[in-house]
Design a protein around this motif. Sequence first.
Motif, PDB file in Angstrom:
ATOM      1  N   GLU A  50      16.981 -52.888  15.605  1.00 21.34           N
ATOM      2  CA  GLU A  50      16.732 -51.548  16.140  1.00 21.34           C
ATOM      3  C   GLU A  50      16.822 -50.425  15.100  1.00 21.34           C
ATOM      4  OE1 GLU A  50      18.888 -50.589  19.717  1.00 21.34           O
ATOM      5  OE2 GLU A  50      19.073 -52.701  20.280  1.00 21.34           O
ATOM      6  N   ILE A  51      17.799 -50.523  14.193  1.00 23.84           N
ATOM      7  CA  ILE A  51      18.038 -49.397  13.283  1.00 23.84           C
ATOM      8  C   ILE A  51      17.204 -49.491  12.002  1.00 23.84           C
ATOM      9  CG2 ILE A  51      19.790 -48.096  12.027  1.00 23.84           C
ATOM     10  CD1 ILE A  51      20.018 -48.072  15.110  1.00 23.84           C
ATOM     11  N   LEU A  52      17.189 -50.646  11.378  1.00 23.51           N
ATOM     12  CA  LEU A  52      16.457 -50.797  10.109  1.00 23.51           C
ATOM     13  C   LEU A  52      15.008 -50.341  10.189  1.00 23.51           C
ATOM     14  CD1 LEU A  52      16.857 -51.741   7.183  1.00 23.51           C
ATOM     15  CD2 LEU A  52      16.124 -54.020   7.910  1.00 23.51           C
ATOM     16  N   PRO A  53      14.266 -50.661  11.249  1.00 22.57           N
ATOM     17  CA  PRO A  53      12.876 -50.197  11.326  1.00 22.57           C
ATOM     18  C   PRO A  53      12.721 -48.681  11.379  1.00 22.57           C
ATOM     19  CG  PRO A  53      13.239 -52.026  12.836  1.00 22.57           C
ATOM     20  CD  PRO A  53      14.586 -51.600  12.368  1.00 22.57           C
ATOM     21  N   ARG A  54      13.797 -47.960  11.701  1.00 21.07           N
ATOM     22  CA  ARG A  54      13.727 -46.491  11.808  1.00 21.07           C
ATOM     23  C   ARG A  54      14.143 -45.788  10.523  1.00 21.07           C
ATOM     24  NH1 ARG A  54      17.364 -44.710  16.591  1.00 21.07           N
ATOM     25  NH2 ARG A  54      16.480 -42.684  15.981  1.00 21.07           N
ATOM     26  N   LEU A  55      14.497 -46.540   9.512  1.00 21.38           N
ATOM     27  CA  LEU A  55      15.012 -45.939   8.270  1.00 21.38           C
ATOM     28  C   LEU A  55      13.896 -45.792   7.250  1.00 21.38           C
ATOM     29  CD1 LEU A  55      18.384 -47.867   7.926  1.00 21.38           C
ATOM     30  CD2 LEU A  55      17.950 -45.676   9.052  1.00 21.38           C
ATOM     31  N   ASP A  56      14.075 -44.786   6.376  1.00 19.71           N
ATOM     32  CA  ASP A  56      13.107 -44.583   5.294  1.00 19.71           C
ATOM     33  C   ASP A  56      13.567 -45.323   4.058  1.00 19.71           C
ATOM     34  OD1 ASP A  56      15.314 -43.095   4.642  1.00 19.71           O
ATOM     35  OD2 ASP A  56      14.242 -41.217   4.312  1.00 19.71           O
ATOM     36  N   VAL A 116      33.320 -30.774   7.873  1.00 20.58           N
ATOM     37  CA  VAL A 116      32.341 -31.090   8.921  1.00 20.58           C
ATOM     38  C   VAL A 116      32.441 -32.566   9.301  1.00 20.58           C
ATOM     39  CG1 VAL A 116      29.916 -30.965   9.612  1.00 20.58           C
ATOM     40  CG2 VAL A 116      30.777 -29.402   7.851  1.00 20.58           C
ATOM     41  N   ILE A 117      32.420 -32.838  10.594  1.00 26.06           N
ATOM     42  CA  ILE A 117      32.310 -34.196  11.104  1.00 26.06           C
ATOM     43  C   ILE A 117      30.876 -34.415  11.581  1.00 26.06           C
ATOM     44  CG2 ILE A 117      33.272 -33.338  13.291  1.00 26.06           C
ATOM     45  CD1 ILE A 117      34.058 -36.146  14.040  1.00 26.06           C
ATOM     46  N   LEU A 118      30.265 -35.496  11.155  1.00 30.44           N
ATOM     47  CA  LEU A 118      28.915 -35.836  11.605  1.00 30.44           C
ATOM     48  C   LEU A 118      29.007 -36.652  12.891  1.00 30.44           C
ATOM     49  CD1 LEU A 118      25.819 -35.963  11.122  1.00 30.44           C
ATOM     50  CD2 LEU A 118      26.240 -38.077   9.833  1.00 30.44           C
ATOM     51  N   THR A 119      28.258 -36.232  13.896  1.00 29.65           N
ATOM     52  CA  THR A 119      28.214 -36.967  15.161  1.00 29.65           C
ATOM     53  C   THR A 119      26.762 -37.174  15.570  1.00 29.65           C
ATOM     54  OG1 THR A 119      28.222 -35.021  16.620  1.00 29.65           O
ATOM     55  CG2 THR A 119      30.361 -35.848  15.872  1.00 29.65           C
ATOM     56  N   SER A 120      26.588 -38.032  16.569  1.00 27.67           N
ATOM     57  CA  SER A 120      25.246 -38.324  17.073  1.00 27.67           C
ATOM     58  C   SER A 120      25.262 -38.282  18.589  1.00 27.67           C
ATOM     59  CB  SER A 120      24.785 -39.707  16.597  1.00 27.67           C
ATOM     60  OG  SER A 120      25.467 -40.736  17.304  1.00 27.67           O
ATOM     61  N   ASP A 174      21.320 -35.562  17.418  1.00 34.21           N
ATOM     62  CA  ASP A 174      21.182 -36.380  18.623  1.00 34.21           C
ATOM     63  C   ASP A 174      20.466 -37.699  18.389  1.00 34.21           C
ATOM     64  OD1 ASP A 174      22.352 -34.978  20.987  1.00 34.21           O
ATOM     65  OD2 ASP A 174      21.063 -33.362  20.287  1.00 34.21           O
ATOM     66  N   ASP A 175      19.396 -37.665  17.627  1.00 33.08           N
ATOM     67  CA  ASP A 175      18.566 -38.865  17.481  1.00 33.08           C
ATOM     68  C   ASP A 175      18.734 -39.534  16.124  1.00 33.08           C
ATOM     69  OD1 ASP A 175      17.426 -36.848  16.015  1.00 33.08           O
ATOM     70  OD2 ASP A 175      15.370 -37.229  16.665  1.00 33.08           O
ATOM     71  N   LEU A 176      19.873 -39.344  15.487  1.00 30.96           N
ATOM     72  CA  LEU A 176      20.111 -39.946  14.186  1.00 30.96           C
ATOM     73  C   LEU A 176      20.022 -41.473  14.270  1.00 30.96           C
ATOM     74  CD1 LEU A 176      21.027 -39.455  11.207  1.00 30.96           C
ATOM     75  CD2 LEU A 176      23.366 -39.852  12.011  1.00 30.96           C
ATOM     76  N   ALA A 177      19.303 -42.062  13.315  1.00 33.41           N
ATOM     77  CA  ALA A 177      19.230 -43.527  13.216  1.00 33.41           C
ATOM     78  C   ALA A 177      20.414 -44.001  12.390  1.00 33.41           C
ATOM     79  CB  ALA A 177      17.919 -43.950  12.566  1.00 33.41           C
ATOM     80  N   TRP A 178      21.336 -44.697  13.037  1.00 35.33           N
ATOM     81  CA  TRP A 178      22.526 -45.172  12.332  1.00 35.33           C
ATOM     82  C   TRP A 178      23.211 -46.237  13.161  1.00 35.33           C
ATOM     83  CZ3 TRP A 178      27.758 -45.151  13.706  1.00 35.33           C
ATOM     84  CH2 TRP A 178      28.046 -44.533  14.932  1.00 35.33           C
ATOM     85  N   HIS A 199      20.331 -43.264   8.261  1.00 34.21           N
ATOM     86  CA  HIS A 199      19.198 -42.546   7.690  1.00 34.21           C
ATOM     87  C   HIS A 199      19.698 -41.492   6.703  1.00 34.21           C
ATOM     88  CE1 HIS A 199      15.568 -40.035   7.505  1.00 34.21           C
ATOM     89  NE2 HIS A 199      14.914 -41.047   8.041  1.00 34.21           N
ATOM     90  N   SER A 200      18.928 -41.202   5.680  1.00 31.70           N
ATOM     91  CA  SER A 200      19.336 -40.238   4.661  1.00 31.70           C
ATOM     92  C   SER A 200      19.546 -38.839   5.232  1.00 31.70           C
ATOM     93  CB  SER A 200      18.300 -40.183   3.533  1.00 31.70           C
ATOM     94  OG  SER A 200      17.028 -39.808   4.036  1.00 31.70           O
ATOM     95  N   ASP A 201      18.999 -38.548   6.413  1.00 25.17           N
ATOM     96  CA  ASP A 201      19.227 -37.247   7.044  1.00 25.17           C
ATOM     97  C   ASP A 201      20.707 -37.008   7.298  1.00 25.17           C
ATOM     98  OD1 ASP A 201      16.554 -36.705   7.030  1.00 25.17           O
ATOM     99  OD2 ASP A 201      16.224 -37.040   9.171  1.00 25.17           O
ATOM    100  N   ALA A 202      21.474 -38.072   7.431  1.00 23.52           N
ATOM    101  CA  ALA A 202      22.921 -37.924   7.636  1.00 23.52           C
ATOM    102  C   ALA A 202      23.556 -37.203   6.454  1.00 23.52           C
ATOM    103  CB  ALA A 202      23.562 -39.295   7.832  1.00 23.52           C
TER     104      ALA A 202
END
Length: 239
Positions: A233-239, A127-131, A214-218, A112-115
Motif C-alpha cells: 500500500e505505501i511503497l507504490p505511493r512514494l517518490d 513540531v510533531i508530525l501527525t497524519s 491528512d493524506d501523508l503516505a507513511w 514520503h519526502s513531504d514529511a
Amino acid sequence: MTQTIETAVILAAGRGTRLQPYTFDIPKGFMPVGDERLIERSVRLLKENGIKNVIIGTGHLHEHYEKFAQENGLTTFLSPDFATTGSFHTLIYGSENIKGDFLLLESDLLYHSDAIKGLLHHSAQDVILTSGFTQSNDEVYVEIVNGNLKNLSKKKEELNSVDAELVGIWKISMDLLEKLKQYHAETENSANKDYEIAIAEISSDNPVSVLKVDDLAWCEIDNQEHLERAKEEILPRLD
C-alpha cells in the motif's frame, strides 16, 4: 524559508522482537522494502532535503549501523542499556552529540519526502508530525488543543479528543532538548519511557506545534502485518 536545520537523529536501538525472525540477524532499520533498506531511504531523503549530519542511536545489532555509518559519513552512538531502557533514554544518552536544532525520527519508518519538507518549512521551533488515521493497527493517537500537542496514547479512552495519528518524525529545538534532559534527570523511571511520552508530559510548559498531513503516505514497520502493508500500500505511493 531558509534552511536552518542540518542535523537529524535516528533512534534505532530497539530489539524489534515483533519482527522476528527477521530481526535475529538485522536491526529493524535494515529491513528491505522495495529497492532500499529503511535506513538507506531515510538517510537519502534527509540528505536530499539539506540534512548534513545524521546521528544514529544504536543498540540491538549495532555493528550493522556502525558499518553503514562509516560507509556513508554518519555518526553513531551505542546506548549501552538499550535492552532494559526506552527510546527516551537512548535520546538523552546520545544528546551530547547534538549541537543544534534537529529532526528526530524512528528507524522503522517508511515515508514520503513531504514529511521532511513539511517539518523543515514549519515556522515553529518544536513540531510533531501527525497524519490522518491509517487504520494500520498499533497506532498512537494524538490530542490537539489550539494547534499544539496536548497528549498522546495508544488508548483512545485516555484522550479527551482523538485528532490525529503520530508519525514518529519531529522537529526539536535545543531548548526543548535541554528541558527533556532535565526531566530525564529528575523523573523517576524516566529511563523506561518512550521519548514521545516524555515530550507529551512536558508539553504543557513547553508547547509543541502539530503539523497534520491528512493524506501523508507513511507507515511504521513493527510486525509482519506492517511489512506487508508497507510493500503493498505505501511503497507504490512514494517518490
